[in-house]
Design a protein around this motif. Structure first.
Motif, PDB file in Angstrom:
ATOM      1  N   VAL A   1       9.738   5.958   9.203  1.00 57.94           N
ATOM      2  CA  VAL A   1      10.859   5.905   8.270  1.00 57.94           C
ATOM      3  C   VAL A   1      10.846   4.568   7.539  1.00 57.94           C
ATOM      4  N   ARG A   2      11.067   4.643   6.232  1.00 57.18           N
ATOM      5  CA  ARG A   2      11.186   3.445   5.404  1.00 57.18           C
ATOM      6  C   ARG A   2      12.419   3.597   4.531  1.00 57.18           C
ATOM      7  N   GLU A   3      13.072   2.497   4.258  1.00 58.26           N
ATOM      8  CA  GLU A   3      14.245   2.514   3.391  1.00 58.26           C
ATOM      9  C   GLU A   3      13.981   1.621   2.196  1.00 58.26           C
ATOM     10  N   GLY A   4      14.431   2.076   1.032  1.00 57.29           N
ATOM     11  CA  GLY A   4      14.261   1.308  -0.193  1.00 57.29           C
ATOM     12  C   GLY A   4      15.185   1.826  -1.264  1.00 57.29           C
ATOM     13  N   GLY A   5      14.869   1.491  -2.485  1.00 52.34           N
ATOM     14  CA  GLY A   5      15.692   1.889  -3.624  1.00 52.34           C
ATOM     15  C   GLY A   5      15.793   3.391  -3.813  1.00 52.34           C
ATOM     16  N   MET A   6      14.848   4.140  -3.285  1.00 51.29           N
ATOM     17  CA  MET A   6      14.871   5.600  -3.409  1.00 51.29           C
ATOM     18  C   MET A   6      15.515   6.254  -2.187  1.00 51.29           C
ATOM     19  N   GLY A   7      16.088   5.455  -1.294  1.00 50.71           N
ATOM     20  CA  GLY A   7      16.734   5.997  -0.104  1.00 50.71           C
ATOM     21  C   GLY A   7      15.833   5.943   1.113  1.00 50.71           C
ATOM     22  N   LYS A   8      16.237   6.684   2.131  1.00 51.75           N
ATOM     23  CA  LYS A   8      15.522   6.723   3.409  1.00 51.75           C
ATOM     24  C   LYS A   8      14.496   7.855   3.381  1.00 51.75           C
ATOM     25  N   MET A   9      13.235   7.510   3.676  1.00 50.77           N
ATOM     26  CA  MET A   9      12.157   8.492   3.644  1.00 50.77           C
ATOM     27  C   MET A   9      11.248   8.296   4.845  1.00 50.77           C
ATOM     28  N   TYR A  10      10.661   9.393   5.303  1.00 43.58           N
ATOM     29  CA  TYR A  10       9.587   9.335   6.286  1.00 43.58           C
ATOM     30  C   TYR A  10       8.297   9.428   5.485  1.00 43.58           C
ATOM     31  N   LEU A  11       7.401   8.457   5.654  1.00 42.27           N
ATOM     32  CA  LEU A  11       6.150   8.407   4.904  1.00 42.27           C
ATOM     33  C   LEU A  11       4.958   8.295   5.837  1.00 42.27           C
ATOM     34  N   ALA A  12       3.861   8.941   5.466  1.00 36.60           N
ATOM     35  CA  ALA A  12       2.594   8.843   6.194  1.00 36.60           C
ATOM     36  C   ALA A  12       1.477   8.805   5.150  1.00 36.60           C
ATOM     37  N   TYR A  13       0.627   7.794   5.220  1.00 33.49           N
ATOM     38  CA  TYR A  13      -0.440   7.608   4.232  1.00 33.49           C
ATOM     39  C   TYR A  13      -1.821   7.779   4.853  1.00 33.49           C
ATOM     40  N   LEU A  14      -2.722   8.364   4.067  1.00 33.02           N
ATOM     41  CA  LEU A  14      -4.125   8.568   4.449  1.00 33.02           C
ATOM     42  C   LEU A  14      -5.034   8.287   3.262  1.00 33.02           C
ATOM     43  N   ARG A  15      -6.267   7.977   3.560  1.00 33.54           N
ATOM     44  CA  ARG A  15      -7.336   8.039   2.559  1.00 33.54           C
ATOM     45  C   ARG A  15      -8.264   9.153   3.016  1.00 33.54           C
ATOM     46  N   ASP A  16      -8.623  10.031   2.063  1.00 37.97           N
ATOM     47  CA  ASP A  16      -9.553  11.105   2.399  1.00 37.97           C
ATOM     48  C   ASP A  16     -10.959  10.516   2.512  1.00 37.97           C
ATOM     49  N   PRO A  17     -11.972  11.304   2.922  1.00 40.58           N
ATOM     50  CA  PRO A  17     -13.317  10.753   3.095  1.00 40.58           C
ATOM     51  C   PRO A  17     -13.932  10.168   1.825  1.00 40.58           C
ATOM     52  N   ASP A  18     -13.387  10.512   0.640  1.00 39.75           N
ATOM     53  CA  ASP A  18     -13.887   9.932  -0.609  1.00 39.75           C
ATOM     54  C   ASP A  18     -13.055   8.739  -1.067  1.00 39.75           C
ATOM     55  N   GLY A  19     -12.022   8.369  -0.302  1.00 38.20           N
ATOM     56  CA  GLY A  19     -11.213   7.200  -0.640  1.00 38.20           C
ATOM     57  C   GLY A  19      -9.946   7.489  -1.415  1.00 38.20           C
ATOM     58  N   ASN A  20      -9.654   8.760  -1.730  1.00 37.69           N
ATOM     59  CA  ASN A  20      -8.412   9.087  -2.439  1.00 37.69           C
ATOM     60  C   ASN A  20      -7.223   8.821  -1.524  1.00 37.69           C
ATOM     61  N   LYS A  21      -6.184   8.177  -2.065  1.00 34.14           N
ATOM     62  CA  LYS A  21      -4.996   7.850  -1.274  1.00 34.14           C
ATOM     63  C   LYS A  21      -3.985   8.989  -1.369  1.00 34.14           C
ATOM     64  N   LEU A  22      -3.563   9.478  -0.193  1.00 37.73           N
ATOM     65  CA  LEU A  22      -2.640  10.600  -0.078  1.00 37.73           C
ATOM     66  C   LEU A  22      -1.418  10.174   0.717  1.00 37.73           C
ATOM     67  N   CYS A  23      -0.295  10.825   0.455  1.00 33.70           N
ATOM     68  CA  CYS A  23       0.943  10.519   1.160  1.00 33.70           C
ATOM     69  C   CYS A  23       1.688  11.782   1.502  1.00 33.70           C
ATOM     70  N   ALA A  24       2.220  11.855   2.726  1.00 30.30           N
ATOM     71  CA  ALA A  24       3.151  12.917   3.118  1.00 30.30           C
ATOM     72  C   ALA A  24       4.534  12.280   3.091  1.00 30.30           C
ATOM     73  N   LEU A  25       5.493  12.930   2.431  1.00 29.62           N
ATOM     74  CA  LEU A  25       6.824  12.365   2.257  1.00 29.62           C
ATOM     75  C   LEU A  25       7.894  13.370   2.622  1.00 29.62           C
ATOM     76  N   HIS A  26       8.848  12.915   3.409  1.00 23.48           N
ATOM     77  CA  HIS A  26      10.047  13.705   3.685  1.00 23.48           C
ATOM     78  C   HIS A  26      11.252  12.833   3.366  1.00 23.48           C
ATOM     79  N   ARG A  27      12.090  13.277   2.423  1.00 26.43           N
ATOM     80  CA  ARG A  27      13.316  12.545   2.100  1.00 26.43           C
ATOM     81  C   ARG A  27      14.365  12.869   3.150  1.00 26.43           C
ATOM     82  N   MET A  28      14.905  11.848   3.789  1.00 21.74           N
ATOM     83  CA  MET A  28      15.864  12.011   4.868  1.00 21.74           C
ATOM     84  C   MET A  28      17.248  12.379   4.308  1.00 21.74           C
TER      85      MET A  28
END
Length: 124
Positions: free
Chosen positions: A97-124
């Motif tokens: 969970v992270r809090e900021g100007g957009m509110g409280k969110m659960y975030l998880a970040y990955l880079r795929d095998p080619d280096g693309n940055k991906l994020c899973a987001l759930h707004r709390m």
């Protein structure tokens, strides 16, 4: 607003092994492969992975992130775990969970095998 999002890969078979389990956590079926690219269709959205059609090497965006909406923190964590198990690399802070100007969110970040940055987001 968007018709689709597409990232590049240098190895379509490797990308399929990574993205099939990742997208399954979001409810998308295995990809539909069409020659040098593949498509995931779910809830009106299309995510695609393609070998570059111009024959140049695949590159990833510096500063770019593709975010996937999740229905719960548990789904976002499952997405992250599936991605790491399939050859992705965790990046940014650990999932949580992270809090900021957009509110409280659960975030998880990955880079795929080619280096693309991906994020899973759930707004709390």
């Amino acid at each position: 607003m968007f018709s689709h999002i597409m990232v590049g890969t240098s190895d379509l078979a490797r990308a399929k092994k990574f993205y099939d389990p990742l997208m399954a956590t979001l409810g998308a079926g295995p990809s539909m492969v069409d020659g040098h690219r593949m498509f995931y269709m779910h809830n009106g959205g299309v995510f695609a992975v393609s070998e570059p059609i111009n024959g140049e090497p695949c590159t990833h965006a510096n500063g770019g992130t593709i975010g996937f909406a999740c229905s719960s923190p548990e789904q976002a964590k499952a997405w992250h775990d599936a991605g790491v198990a399939a050859g992705g690399t965790s990046c940014e802070e650990p999932p949580g969970v992270r809090e900021g100007g957009m509110g409280k969110m659960y975030l998880a970040y990955l880079r795929d095998p080619d280096g693309n940055k991906l994020c899973a987001l759930h707004r709390m």
